[in-house]
Motif scaffolding. Sequence first.
Motif, PDB file in Angstrom:
ATOM      1  N   MET A 158      38.631  59.782   9.944  1.00 41.55           N
ATOM      2  CA  MET A 158      39.016  58.383  10.104  1.00 41.55           C
ATOM      3  C   MET A 158      39.639  57.852   8.811  1.00 41.55           C
ATOM      4  O   MET A 158      40.660  57.162   8.849  1.00 41.55           O
ATOM      5  N   VAL A 207      36.149  51.991  10.219  1.00 47.63           N
ATOM      6  CA  VAL A 207      35.439  53.107   9.583  1.00 47.63           C
ATOM      7  C   VAL A 207      34.037  52.660   9.163  1.00 47.63           C
ATOM      8  O   VAL A 207      33.065  53.405   9.322  1.00 47.63           O
ATOM      9  N   TYR A 228      43.156  59.096   8.441  1.00 50.83           N
ATOM     10  CA  TYR A 228      44.104  58.329   9.252  1.00 50.83           C
ATOM     11  C   TYR A 228      44.418  56.970   8.631  1.00 50.83           C
ATOM     12  O   TYR A 228      45.569  56.523   8.654  1.00 50.83           O
ATOM     13  N   ASN A 285      41.226  56.054  15.794  1.00 47.52           N
ATOM     14  CA  ASN A 285      39.948  56.057  15.093  1.00 47.52           C
ATOM     15  C   ASN A 285      38.810  55.591  16.000  1.00 47.52           C
ATOM     16  O   ASN A 285      37.707  56.139  15.951  1.00 47.52           O
TER      17      ASN A 285
END
Length: 145
Positions: free
Chosen positions: A103, A87, A106, A133
Amino acid sequence: MAPSAGDRPDAAAASDGGLPLADRPAESLTRTPAGARRLRRARRVAHLLDDAIRLPVVRYRVGVDALAGVVPVLGDLLATLLALLVVWEAFRLGARKRTLARMLLYVGLDLLVGSVPIVGDALDAVVKLNRHNVRLLERELERES
């Protein structure tokens, strides 16, 4: 006739010859050498977390994320910190807030589900959220180019 990228459910079609985004060189999705390094780093971390280890006999790949769950709390936190690197690289590459939010969602779901003993470890082995992602990031980069 070879199947197109659209025929593969996990592959996002690219504009250059129908290659899935994950098969394209990082340089073709980013504008700078630093951006390419960041994308390659995100791909490596996702591979480490989701697919780095091939299980003998069953011939299935799992990653550190699934194995880290064996160590309660600490293993899941370590896997989450590594997942946040993906991320972070997306943020540094200029991904939209909407993409970053997805993201992070998740990563949070992975932490939440992964912290459930046994069931969470099994789901970590099957559901490859870090790879997902990276696909989100690749789609974002493709959209920008």
